[in-house]
Design an enzyme around this catalytic site. Sequence first.
Site, short mmCIF file in Angstrom:
data_model
loop_
_atom_site.label_atom_id
_atom_site.label_comp_id
_atom_site.label_asym_id
_atom_site.label_seq_id
_atom_site.Cartn_x
_atom_site.Cartn_y
_atom_site.Cartn_z
N GLY A 23 0.95 -1.56 -0.15
CA GLY A 23 0.27 -0.26 0.09
C GLY A 23 1.06 1.16 0.05
N TYR A 155 -3.86 -12.08 -17.89
CA TYR A 155 -2.61 -13.57 -18.24
C TYR A 155 -3.02 -14.26 -16.80
CZ TYR A 155 1.24 -11.15 -16.23
OH TYR A 155 1.85 -10.89 -14.62
N PRO A 196 -6.80 -5.64 -13.51
CA PRO A 196 -6.45 -4.48 -13.90
C PRO A 196 -5.45 -4.83 -15.64
CG PRO A 196 -5.48 -4.58 -11.68
CD PRO A 196 -5.73 -5.98 -12.54
#
Length: 290
Positions: A23, A155, A196
Amino acid sequence: MILAEGMLKPGALKGKNILITGGGTGLGKSMGEYFLELGANIVITSRKLDVLLATAEEMMAAKGGKVIPIACDVREIEQVEAMWKEATGQLGQIHVVLNNAAGNFISPTERLSTNAFNTVLDIVLKGTSQVTLTAGKDWIAKKQAGVFLNIVTTYAWTGSGYVVPSAAAKAGVLALTRSLAVEWAKYDIRSNAIAPGPFPTEGAWSRLLPGDLVKKFDPAKKVPVGRVGEHQELANLAAYLVSDYSSYVNGEVMTIDGGEWLKGAGEFNNLDVIPEEMWDMMEASRGKKA
Ligand code: COA
């Protein structure tokens, strides 16, 4: 275009304590900033305490709220358990775990040492499963509800050359997500994933594709919508999936890539290089035959 705008209403994550692995930088940081803006408290973890401390200061100054930085290498179970103890000790209860920490080497597979291969597997698959197990066991023991959101990649289901340990590990994380979505739903624990496409970050882009390589393999060129993603677009989706608004979404992987992976998959998709005049010619010759 409203790409850089927050989507959820103010206070949508009020009262939520959200732990984000990886993070301190990149996409993890962007998602954390938006969670904070929506009223959550967040715990950010990575190996580098100095980076986490600076990020926590910056985030709290910009957005208010509480950001707790805790150093933790997700590959080491003792560190994961100590981190969880510290996080729950400070906040009482963690409601959401965002498994975002990752590592990747772009390389022909035969050039990777065993240690290099294992390093990526350990961060991505072992790291995610260790954090998930630590959090999940604690939630179940305390009869607390919980939400997992795992960052994978497109992928994970197609596989990909030159990032083979990452592909193998992310496929494992996707299987973990879907499996636990079913098994742990009875404990009020939801599990979802986001895949993403290209979202520029310092870590993944400049280190994975150094120098001119970024220009040579411009990822935007592979995306049907013609551009890379804005961090806020990913943060909007993540905020929805960790919020109570998505309570009925469980075991899902949401792709946010502008159509990138499907473009590579469809047999005739590369025909977009054919100019209009050529289509005109083909249409005309068809007409003649009829
Ligand atoms: N390509 C191939 N192998 C590599 C490599 C690269 N770019 N960088 C390191 N390795 C190898 C090392 O040589 C070592 O293998 P060896 O012991 O057989 O020589 C092994 O991988 C482990 O490397 P090391 O640097 O000791 O690992 P680490 O645990 O300190 O750090 C990462 C691993 C992935 C966290 C770190 O390399 C990193 O920060 N990478 C870039 C950031 C990143 O991947 N971001 C994620 C984007 S998805």
